[in-house]
Design an enzyme around this catalytic site. Structure first.
Site, PDB file in Angstrom:
ATOM      1  N   LYS A  22       0.787  -0.978  -0.174  1.00  0.00           N
ATOM      2  CA  LYS A  22       0.012  -0.285   0.296  1.00  0.00           C
ATOM      3  C   LYS A  22       0.820   1.515   0.065  1.00  0.00           C
ATOM      4  CE  LYS A  22      -2.155   1.371   4.036  1.00  0.00           C
ATOM      5  NZ  LYS A  22      -1.519   3.322   4.277  1.00  0.00           N
ATOM      6  N   ASN A  23       1.704   1.241   0.825  1.00  0.00           N
ATOM      7  CA  ASN A  23       2.372   2.880   0.940  1.00  0.00           C
ATOM      8  C   ASN A  23       3.787   2.860   0.098  1.00  0.00           C
ATOM      9  OD1 ASN A  23       1.247   3.593   3.261  1.00  0.00           O
ATOM     10  ND2 ASN A  23       2.068   2.334   5.028  1.00  0.00           N
ATOM     11  N   CYS A 117      -4.973   8.414   9.274  1.00  0.00           N
ATOM     12  CA  CYS A 117      -5.201   7.714  10.858  1.00  0.00           C
ATOM     13  C   CYS A 117      -5.100   9.795  11.330  1.00  0.00           C
ATOM     14  CB  CYS A 117      -4.412   6.896  10.705  1.00  0.00           C
ATOM     15  SG  CYS A 117      -4.605   5.222   9.346  1.00  0.00           S
ATOM     16  N   ARG A 122       0.260  15.189  13.163  1.00  0.00           N
ATOM     17  CA  ARG A 122       0.961  14.365  11.851  1.00  0.00           C
ATOM     18  C   ARG A 122       2.068  15.741  10.673  1.00  0.00           C
ATOM     19  NH1 ARG A 122      -1.393   8.952   9.634  1.00  0.00           N
ATOM     20  NH2 ARG A 122       0.916   9.173   8.237  1.00  0.00           N
ATOM     21  N   ASP A 306       3.245   0.337  11.930  1.00  0.00           N
ATOM     22  CA  ASP A 306       2.636  -0.058  11.200  1.00  0.00           C
ATOM     23  C   ASP A 306       2.119  -1.398  11.568  1.00  0.00           C
ATOM     24  OD1 ASP A 306       2.125   2.125  10.620  1.00  0.00           O
ATOM     25  OD2 ASP A 306       3.330   1.842   8.288  1.00  0.00           O
ATOM     26  N   ARG A 398      -9.115  -0.216   3.909  1.00  0.00           N
ATOM     27  CA  ARG A 398      -8.386   0.858   3.416  1.00  0.00           C
ATOM     28  C   ARG A 398      -6.885   0.228   3.308  1.00  0.00           C
ATOM     29  NH1 ARG A 398      -6.946   4.668   7.444  1.00  0.00           N
ATOM     30  NH2 ARG A 398      -5.607   5.215   5.711  1.00  0.00           N
TER      31      ARG A 398
HETATM   32  N1  EPU Z   1       7.353  14.479  11.862  1.00  0.00           N
HETATM   33  C1  EPU Z   1       7.796  15.510  11.729  1.00  0.00           C
HETATM   34  N2  EPU Z   1       7.714  16.339  10.014  1.00  0.00           N
HETATM   35  C2  EPU Z   1       7.238  15.979   9.309  1.00  0.00           C
HETATM   36  C3  EPU Z   1       6.979  14.653   8.485  1.00  0.00           C
HETATM   37  C4  EPU Z   1       6.462  14.264   9.717  1.00  0.00           C
HETATM   38  O1  EPU Z   1       7.563  15.446  12.409  1.00  0.00           O
HETATM   39  O2  EPU Z   1       7.494  16.192   8.111  1.00  0.00           O
HETATM   40  C5  EPU Z   1       6.976  13.474  12.614  1.00  0.00           C
HETATM   41  C6  EPU Z   1       6.075  12.135  12.178  1.00  0.00           C
HETATM   42  O3  EPU Z   1       4.935  13.531  13.429  1.00  0.00           O
HETATM   43  C7  EPU Z   1       6.203  10.729  12.886  1.00  0.00           C
HETATM   44  C8  EPU Z   1       6.864  10.659  12.154  1.00  0.00           C
HETATM   45  O4  EPU Z   1       7.371  11.835  11.554  1.00  0.00           O
HETATM   46  O5  EPU Z   1       6.463  11.334  14.428  1.00  0.00           O
HETATM   47  C9  EPU Z   1       7.221   9.647  11.276  1.00  0.00           C
HETATM   48  O6  EPU Z   1       6.814  10.121  10.385  1.00  0.00           O
HETATM   49  P1  EPU Z   1       6.701   9.643   8.982  1.00  0.00           P
HETATM   50  O7  EPU Z   1       6.674  11.647   8.072  1.00  0.00           O
HETATM   51  O8  EPU Z   1       7.696   9.016   8.048  1.00  0.00           O
HETATM   52  O9  EPU Z   1       4.950   9.602   8.880  1.00  0.00           O
HETATM   53  P2  EPU Z   1       4.165   9.291   7.023  1.00  0.00           P
HETATM   54  O10 EPU Z   1       4.974   9.615   6.523  1.00  0.00           O
HETATM   55  O11 EPU Z   1       3.438  10.542   6.978  1.00  0.00           O
HETATM   56  C10 EPU Z   1       4.046   7.229   6.654  1.00  0.00           C
HETATM   57  C11 EPU Z   1       3.191   5.625   6.060  1.00  0.00           C
HETATM   58  C12 EPU Z   1       2.146   5.798   7.673  1.00  0.00           C
HETATM   59  C13 EPU Z   1       3.855   5.148   8.562  1.00  0.00           C
HETATM   60  C14 EPU Z   1       4.767   6.292   8.848  1.00  0.00           C
HETATM   61  C15 EPU Z   1       5.636   5.398   9.440  1.00  0.00           C
HETATM   62  C16 EPU Z   1       2.175   6.605   4.617  1.00  0.00           C
HETATM   63  C17 EPU Z   1       0.711   7.119   3.769  1.00  0.00           C
HETATM   64  N3  EPU Z   1       1.718   6.403   5.671  1.00  0.00           N
HETATM   65  O12 EPU Z   1       3.690   8.297   6.646  1.00  0.00           O
HETATM   66  O13 EPU Z   1       1.596   4.365   7.570  1.00  0.00           O
HETATM   67  O14 EPU Z   1       2.985   5.282  10.354  1.00  0.00           O
HETATM   68  O15 EPU Z   1       5.129   6.592   7.870  1.00  0.00           O
HETATM   69  O16 EPU Z   1       6.528   4.864   9.813  1.00  0.00           O
HETATM   70  O17 EPU Z   1       3.616   5.489   3.453  1.00  0.00           O
HETATM   71  C18 EPU Z   1      -0.438   2.763   7.858  1.00  0.00           C
HETATM   72  O18 EPU Z   1       0.144   2.099   7.097  1.00  0.00           O
HETATM   73  O19 EPU Z   1      -1.403   2.465   8.511  1.00  0.00           O
HETATM   74  C19 EPU Z   1       0.227   4.241   8.145  1.00  0.00           C
HETATM   75  C20 EPU Z   1      -0.232   4.879   8.792  1.00  0.00           C
END
Ligand code: EPU
Length: 417
Positions: A22-23, A117, A122, A306, A398
């Site tokens: 998915k991701n 989520c 975020r 995850d 999802r």
């Molecule tokens: N963070 C910041 N600033 C940013 C971006 C992130 O402080 O600009 C922090 C976040 O608050 C968090 C950490 O960095 O504490 C990691 O966040 P990340 O950016 O890696 O998460 P994401 O890209 O929003 C993706 C996956 C999530 C998964 C996370 C961590 C997708 C669409 N989503 O989210 O997947 O939990 O990486 O591996 O790729 C899921 O599939 O259920 C899911 C939530």
């Protein structure tokens, strides 16, 4: 999907084939926008988030057609709009990749605030920091994130303050067509970061180091459409591995990259499961005498956040005290009260959950507050005595393709309404 109804207590046995990641798919589909041409993406998971993304791409002017359930042809030639808005944009987290992709192609992007989520805050400050160092200004008004590079994008050295999957991929998307060289330090190393880089390189980009914590990109002038096959889903695979453990069953999880599963495999072995690894499969044999362990989530190659709700569900049914520390998200234990409704004994203090087991789980009515929380409830329900009804099952849809058929194939008594 409205409800999932499970009559638990059956040992799951047999084999299950894992769908595309998915991701990875959620990053790779927006990445195809970078080429004014046709791309065909194979091994896509047949899940709601992908359908939302296709709606968004079509609203921008792309022509999308499914050649079969898992293969999508995207003709991005006639995309003229760089504003993504609407229900689908607001429903999924991955719509933030439209910022990097549209900025790369049009030097401007406007995207409604993404959904996804709820784990507390975020933030997207690291995405914006990367865009800024490449020459773009980002502003927010009326629920719209706007980013534009009036003088084009120029390569830069970017050190991310936190390890972020989204920021790493978004900055990579923006940098591949920038002028000159970019270095991104403190990158995320997740398999889907590597998969996205592999796609971009096949399209003609020059990216080195994906999968390490430093990515180097030499900007190129143009990218071309390609045929690409997505990697298997690490988290779906992990969820079925835990299904074997929590039901005391014996499941072979097929079509996976076993190395991606190492942190979970090690934990299941530590807890008392038998795990056998092949080239593209893992077989997990559970036992009735599993013991609790301690788990700390971390960016890849650490234990994936995850899979945190799913391993917490397992831990509640095992003997002893388990400590689960969530290091990635501020607030990812909201689902624990739902597991406790099924008879688990879990306490939460901030980013730490403690399970005291073994708990004898019994069926009840519960709610899936988010995707992986829903997966944890499915796992707990498979273990629980009697009937569990999971509301808001759309959350599970999802991220899990055909969960009803896949679990039925393993012997579960499950109905999706
Ligand atoms: N963070 C910041 N600033 C940013 C971006 C992130 O402080 O600009 C922090 C976040 O608050 C968090 C950490 O960095 O504490 C990691 O966040 P990340 O950016 O890696 O998460 P994401 O890209 O929003 C993706 C996956 C999530 C998964 C996370 C961590 C997708 C669409 N989503 O989210 O997947 O939990 O990486 O591996 O790729 C899921 O599939 O259920 C899911 C939530």
């Amino acid at each position: 999907m409205e409800q999932i109804i499970i009559n638990g207590g059956k040992k799951l046995k047999g084999s299950v084939c894992i769908s595309g990641a998915k991701n990875a798919a959620l990053a790779i589909i927006p990445a195809t926008i970078l080429a004014e041409g046709v791309s065909t993406i194979e091994n896509l998971p047949n899940i709601n988030d992908i359908k939302h993304l296709v709606i968004i791409l079509e609203s921008l002017g792309a022509k999308c057609s499914f050649l079969n359930e898992t293969t999508l042809k995207i003709d991005a030639t006639n995309i003229k709009k760089y504003r993504a808005e609407g229900d689908s944009v607001r429903k999924i987290r991955a719509s933030y990749y439209l910022l990097g992709a549209l900025l790369s192609r049009f030097k401007a992007a406007e995207v409604e605030m993404p959904g996804g989520c709820d784990f507390g805050g975020r933030p997207t400050d690291q995405h914006e920091k990367g865009f800024k160092l490449l020459g773009a200004t980002t502003t927010m008004s009326h629920g719209l994130i706007k980013t534009e590079a009036l003088n084009g994008l120029q390569g830069s050295n970017i050190l991310l303050d936190v390890v972020s999957v989204g920021a790493t991929i978004n900055v990579m998307l923006a940098a591949v067509l920038a002028e000159g060289s970019t270095t991104i330090e403190n990158c995320a190393r997740e398999p889907h970061v590597v998969d996205t880089a592999n796609l971009l390189n096949m399209m003609g980009a020059d990216i080195k180091g994906a999968g390490t914590n430093v990515i180097r990109i030499n900007g190129v002038k143009k990218l071309k459409g390609v045929n690409y096959t997505i990697i298997p889903d690490q988290i779906e695979a992990g969820t079925y591995m835990i299904a074997a453990a929590i039901t005391g069953g014996d499941i072979t999880v097929k079509n996976i990259i076993p190395q991606h599963m190492d942190p979970l495999t090690a934990k299941l072995v530590e807890m008392g499961c038998e795990v056998f690894e092949g080239d593209d499969y893992i077989r997990v044999r559970g036992s009735e005498n599993l013991t609790a362990a301690n788990v700390r989530t971390l960016a890849y190659p650490g234990f994936p956040t995850d899979l945190q709700p799913q391993i917490t569900a397992l831990m509640a049914t095992t003997d002893g005290i388990g400590v689960i520390t969530e290091s990635v998200w501020d607030n990812r234990f909201q689902y624990v009260s739902e597991l406790n409704r099924l008879g688990a004994n879990i306490t939460v203090d901030g980013r730490i959950a403690v399970t005291k087991g073994p708990s004898h789980l019994t069926g009840a009515k519960v709610t899936a507050i988010d995707l992986r929380a829903g997966a944890a409830l499915v796992l707990a329900a498979l273990n629980a005595e009697g009937m569990t009804v999971i509301d808001k099952a759309v959350q599970v849809g999802r991220g899990y393709e055909n969960i009803e058929q896949k679990l039925k194939g393993l012997g579960a008594d499950i109905t999706v309404i």
